[in-house]
Design a protein around this motif. Structure first.
Motif, PDB file in Angstrom:
ATOM      1  N   LYS A  69       0.841  -1.202   0.000  1.00 14.06           N
ATOM      2  CA  LYS A  69       0.000   0.000   0.000  1.00 14.06           C
ATOM      3  C   LYS A  69       0.872   1.246   0.000  1.00 14.06           C
ATOM      4  N   ALA A  70       0.417   2.239  -0.742  1.00 15.66           N
ATOM      5  CA  ALA A  70       1.086   3.542  -0.783  1.00 15.66           C
ATOM      6  C   ALA A  70       0.057   4.621  -0.467  1.00 15.66           C
ATOM      7  N   ASP A  71       0.539   5.830  -0.168  1.00 22.18           N
ATOM      8  CA  ASP A  71      -0.344   6.911   0.273  1.00 22.18           C
ATOM      9  C   ASP A  71      -1.351   7.326  -0.789  1.00 22.18           C
ATOM     10  N   ASP A  72      -1.018   7.146  -2.073  1.00 25.17           N
ATOM     11  CA  ASP A  72      -1.925   7.596  -3.127  1.00 25.17           C
ATOM     12  C   ASP A  72      -2.945   6.532  -3.530  1.00 25.17           C
ATOM     13  N   MET A  73      -2.973   5.402  -2.835  1.00 23.28           N
ATOM     14  CA  MET A  73      -3.911   4.327  -3.151  1.00 23.28           C
ATOM     15  C   MET A  73      -5.153   4.434  -2.277  1.00 23.28           C
ATOM     16  N   VAL A  74      -6.313   4.050  -2.842  1.00 20.92           N
ATOM     17  CA  VAL A  74      -7.582   4.197  -2.117  1.00 20.92           C
ATOM     18  C   VAL A  74      -7.707   3.181  -0.989  1.00 20.92           C
ATOM     19  N   SER A  75      -6.944   2.091  -1.062  1.00 23.45           N
ATOM     20  CA  SER A  75      -6.975   1.075  -0.010  1.00 23.45           C
ATOM     21  C   SER A  75      -5.779   0.163  -0.195  1.00 23.45           C
ATOM     22  N   GLY A  76      -5.696  -0.862   0.634  1.00 28.16           N
ATOM     23  CA  GLY A  76      -4.707  -1.898   0.415  1.00 28.16           C
ATOM     24  C   GLY A  76      -5.131  -2.785  -0.740  1.00 28.16           C
ATOM     25  N   PHE A  84      -2.651  -6.104  -8.858  1.00 21.87           N
ATOM     26  CA  PHE A  84      -3.677  -6.094  -7.816  1.00 21.87           C
ATOM     27  C   PHE A  84      -4.574  -4.870  -7.950  1.00 21.87           C
ATOM     28  N   SER A  85      -5.760  -4.994  -7.389  1.00 22.47           N
ATOM     29  CA  SER A  85      -6.680  -3.858  -7.345  1.00 22.47           C
ATOM     30  C   SER A  85      -6.740  -3.308  -5.927  1.00 22.47           C
ATOM     31  N   THR A  86      -7.046  -2.024  -5.836  1.00 21.00           N
ATOM     32  CA  THR A  86      -7.355  -1.397  -4.551  1.00 21.00           C
ATOM     33  C   THR A  86      -8.801  -0.920  -4.639  1.00 21.00           C
ATOM     34  N   ASN A  87      -9.608  -1.285  -3.675  1.00 26.79           N
ATOM     35  CA  ASN A  87     -11.040  -1.049  -3.762  1.00 26.79           C
ATOM     36  C   ASN A  87     -11.589  -0.493  -2.446  1.00 26.79           C
ATOM     37  N   THR A  88     -12.408   0.542  -2.553  1.00 33.27           N
ATOM     38  CA  THR A  88     -13.214   0.978  -1.424  1.00 33.27           C
ATOM     39  C   THR A  88     -14.570   0.306  -1.581  1.00 33.27           C
ATOM     40  N   ILE A  89     -14.800  -0.744  -0.786  1.00 40.16           N
ATOM     41  CA  ILE A  89     -15.954  -1.622  -0.967  1.00 40.16           C
ATOM     42  C   ILE A  89     -17.087  -1.203  -0.037  1.00 40.16           C
ATOM     43  N   ILE A  90     -18.279  -1.047  -0.608  1.00 45.08           N
ATOM     44  CA  ILE A  90     -19.457  -0.638   0.147  1.00 45.08           C
ATOM     45  C   ILE A  90     -20.508  -1.751   0.099  1.00 45.08           C
ATOM     46  N   PRO A  91     -20.879  -2.345   1.258  1.00 42.59           N
ATOM     47  CA  PRO A  91     -21.981  -3.314   1.271  1.00 42.59           C
ATOM     48  C   PRO A  91     -23.307  -2.600   1.466  1.00 42.59           C
ATOM     49  N   ALA A  92     -24.363  -3.126   0.860  1.00 40.96           N
ATOM     50  CA  ALA A  92     -25.691  -2.528   0.994  1.00 40.96           C
ATOM     51  C   ALA A  92     -26.745  -3.626   0.918  1.00 40.96           C
ATOM     52  N   PHE A  93     -27.797  -3.475   1.713  1.00 38.11           N
ATOM     53  CA  PHE A  93     -28.901  -4.427   1.655  1.00 38.11           C
ATOM     54  C   PHE A  93     -29.733  -4.175   0.410  1.00 38.11           C
ATOM     55  N   HIS A  94     -30.265  -5.262  -0.144  1.00 34.21           N
ATOM     56  CA  HIS A  94     -31.058  -5.186  -1.357  1.00 34.21           C
ATOM     57  C   HIS A  94     -32.536  -5.189  -1.011  1.00 34.21           C
ATOM     58  N   SER A  95     -33.315  -4.461  -1.769  1.00 42.01           N
ATOM     59  CA  SER A  95     -34.760  -4.486  -1.582  1.00 42.01           C
ATOM     60  C   SER A  95     -35.391  -5.712  -2.235  1.00 42.01           C
ATOM     61  N   MET A  96     -34.642  -6.382  -3.115  1.00 42.14           N
ATOM     62  CA  MET A  96     -35.154  -7.574  -3.801  1.00 42.14           C
ATOM     63  C   MET A  96     -34.748  -8.823  -3.024  1.00 42.14           C
ATOM     64  N   PRO A  97     -35.702  -9.682  -2.635  1.00 46.20           N
ATOM     65  CA  PRO A  97     -35.359 -10.866  -1.842  1.00 46.20           C
ATOM     66  C   PRO A  97     -34.450 -11.836  -2.574  1.00 46.20           C
ATOM     67  N   SER A  98     -34.463 -11.844  -3.901  1.00 51.56           N
ATOM     68  CA  SER A  98     -33.612 -12.759  -4.656  1.00 51.56           C
ATOM     69  C   SER A  98     -32.159 -12.314  -4.652  1.00 51.56           C
ATOM     70  N   LYS A  99     -31.904 -11.054  -4.278  1.00 50.65           N
ATOM     71  CA  LYS A  99     -30.543 -10.523  -4.182  1.00 50.65           C
ATOM     72  C   LYS A  99     -30.381  -9.969  -2.776  1.00 50.65           C
ATOM     73  N   ARG A 100     -29.958 -10.827  -1.866  1.00 53.89           N
ATOM     74  CA  ARG A 100     -29.945 -10.505  -0.443  1.00 53.89           C
ATOM     75  C   ARG A 100     -28.984  -9.369  -0.100  1.00 53.89           C
ATOM     76  N   LEU A 101     -27.847  -9.332  -0.765  1.00 55.55           N
ATOM     77  CA  LEU A 101     -26.817  -8.361  -0.420  1.00 55.55           C
ATOM     78  C   LEU A 101     -26.168  -7.847  -1.694  1.00 55.55           C
ATOM     79  N   GLU A 102     -25.987  -6.541  -1.792  1.00 53.80           N
ATOM     80  CA  GLU A 102     -25.272  -5.945  -2.916  1.00 53.80           C
ATOM     81  C   GLU A 102     -23.985  -5.340  -2.387  1.00 53.80           C
ATOM     82  N   VAL A 103     -22.915  -5.542  -3.115  1.00 53.53           N
ATOM     83  CA  VAL A 103     -21.633  -4.951  -2.759  1.00 53.53           C
ATOM     84  C   VAL A 103     -21.106  -4.239  -3.994  1.00 53.53           C
ATOM     85  N   PHE A 104     -20.652  -3.000  -3.822  1.00 54.05           N
ATOM     86  CA  PHE A 104     -20.120  -2.264  -4.961  1.00 54.05           C
ATOM     87  C   PHE A 104     -18.887  -1.483  -4.538  1.00 54.05           C
ATOM     88  N   ASP A 105     -18.125  -1.060  -5.516  1.00 54.63           N
ATOM     89  CA  ASP A 105     -16.914  -0.286  -5.258  1.00 54.63           C
ATOM     90  C   ASP A 105     -17.212   1.205  -5.382  1.00 54.63           C
TER      91      ASP A 105
END
Length: 488
Positions: free
Chosen positions: A213-220, A235-256
């Protein structure tokens, strides 16, 4: 006289034992189709070195028999109840004899008050073996990001299994995927998140803790891949955000929220950058090297407003030149699959190139970068010589089919599928012939056919390796207490 009595007693005991296990008679009713067995091992192609395909019959039966035969060699298993478990020594001998040919399988079951029914199918034993070891993450498939995680190593040739990393040793922190370099157990890496965490590098069984990791990277570092020589890691550096889904068939959504790609030089501990892989208007993720080290494959999406515009988050499949001799990144991006010019589920993730450089396997979903909770997620395979894309209809299911990796001979791949219940992922193996034809997949065999019914963990991010890893969970625990190797 005493000898005669003993012989009579032994004969009676043998007869009693044989009588305890019912056998089908000649009047067994021949059935069309295939039996209702679990796992579904009917008419599958299997490697010559795989563990026994133990199974059970889902129907209410009081006895079952299985005969597996090739030529003059056969295995017969009779059992009360509904489970068939093969002798490992006999199984191995049968597969070796049938290499390159079909094993004919007959399953007979006795239904209470209805007599015996009988089915027939085949197992094709491929000439090509599969890499004998598999690592995977065991994770609870609930709303939590992680809890009581473990990374395990399993021998595919038998039922031996052991933890290589345990939540007990790392303070119940998140542990990310374990990845081999060229399926080589002597060079691999995994991530431990949180306090004192880092990238744990394995070289010939010697573990070290890296702070990539370096100072100019968004994450490790998050998702990564080794170059063919093992000197570089993309490698990728990602700021990952979890969010609950309103659709029961998609229990959890995660996005960068943010994501970029870099290359780390494991020899000089330098981080190599390119503006094409760290564009603030684009999300770049899931990088992987080509087997010849000449390209970096990755996924890229234009920024959208999140989470409100999550369904417009479409990832394309891209490629960028790389020179492994001097560690330089090229200047021209080649878009192999443009998600914005296609309709349907074409948000791409997890590209992996076969070791022979012929095929590129990837996942597609309707949108986003977290297909594991998308039931529509499927696998696709691109022929890199022709550019054609196989929909892999025989491989995909109506539930999520995602994370995948290749065997070193390019004839097999393993992937995680939730086809059974939509909730628990399990590792499935698929044979790919030299002309690119995929065959019906089968799930990792277990010693007890009820194991998957009883397991409350998902098998996540399966990776194939050519041999056993030269470290254990205790070695990892000690490494967590060591000083960092820093990158710049």
């Amino acid at each position: 006289m005493k000898i005669t009595k003993r012989l009579l007693s032994l004969t009676a005991i043998v007869a009693l034992l044989l009588g305890c296990t019912p056998k089908p008679n000649q009047n067994a009713q021949e059935m069309e189709g295939t039996p209702n067995i679990y796992p579904d091992y009917t008419d599958v192609t299997i490697p010559v070195n795989v563990a026994p395909l133990n199974f059970l019959l889902r129907d209410e039966v009081d006895a079952v028999e299985c005969i597996a035969e090739y030529g003059d060699m056969s295995i017969r298993v009779n059992a009360k109840g509904n489970e068939i478990c093969f002798n490992e020594r006999k199984w191995k001998a049968l597969l070796q004899a049938a290499k390159g040919h079909d094993i004919q399988v007959t399953v007979s079951a006795r239904y209470d008050g209805e007599g015996w029914r009988q089915w027939h199918f085949a197992w094709h034993v491929a000439n090509d073996p599969i890499d004998p070891y598999l690592t995977y993450r065991l994770i609870e498939p609930d709303y939590e990001i992680f809890n009581h995680l473990e990374l395990h190593e399993r021998c595919v040739e038998n039922f031996d299994e052991r933890p290589i990393a345990s939540y007990k040793d790392v303070g119940n922190r998140c542990m990310n995927c374990h990845t081999y370099a060229n399926q080589d157990p002597n060079l691999s890496m995994m991530y431990i998140r949180g306090e004192n965490g880092g990238a744990i590098l394995n070289r010939q069984g010697t573990l070290s803790k890296l702070n990539i990791k370096a100072d100019d990277m968004v994450s490790g570092s998050v998702y990564f891949s080794f170059s063919p020589s093992g000197r570089y890691v993309v490698f990728s550096t990602n700021t990952i955000i979890p969010a609950f889904h309103s659709m029961p068939s998609k229990r959890l959504e995660v996005f960068d929220k943010e994501s970029d790609i870099y290359v780390a030089d494991l020899q000089t501990h330098a981080i190599i950058r390119s503006p094409l892989l760290a564009d603030s208007t684009v999300q770049e993720t899931f990088p992987t090297f080509s087997p010849d080290g000449k390209h970096i494959y990755y996924c890229a999406a234009r920024n959208v407003k999140l989470p409100q515009d999550i369904k417009q988050l479409q990832y394309s499949l891209c490629r960028l030149p790389f020179n492994e001799w001097d560690g330089t990144i090229g200047n021209t991006v080649d878009t192999l699959v443009n998600a914005h010019r296609l309709t349907g589920k074409w948000s791409v993730s997890h590209p992996k190139v076969s070791p022979d450089g012929r095929f590129l396997l990837f996942t597609v979903a309707d949108y986003g970068t977290f297909p594991i909770w998308h039931p529509e997620a499927d696998l696709r395979m691109m022929d890199l010589q022709t550019g054609t894309i196989d929909s892999l209809a025989i491989v995909n299911s109506h539930k999520s089919d995602t994370y995948h990796s290749w065997s070193s001979n390019s004839r097999w791949f393993v992937f995680a599928s939730k086809r059974d219940d939509g909730l628990y992922g399990k590792p499935y193996f698929c044979y790919v012939s030299q002309d690119g034809k995929a065959h019906k997949p089968f799930v990792l065999p277990q010693k007890h056919p009820t194991s998957y019914d009883d397991c409350l963990k998902s098998f996540n991010i399966p990776e194939l390796g050519k041999g056993p890893l030269p470290f254990n969970a205790h070695d990892l625990k000690k490494t967590m207490e060591s000083a960092y190797v820093n990158f710049h």
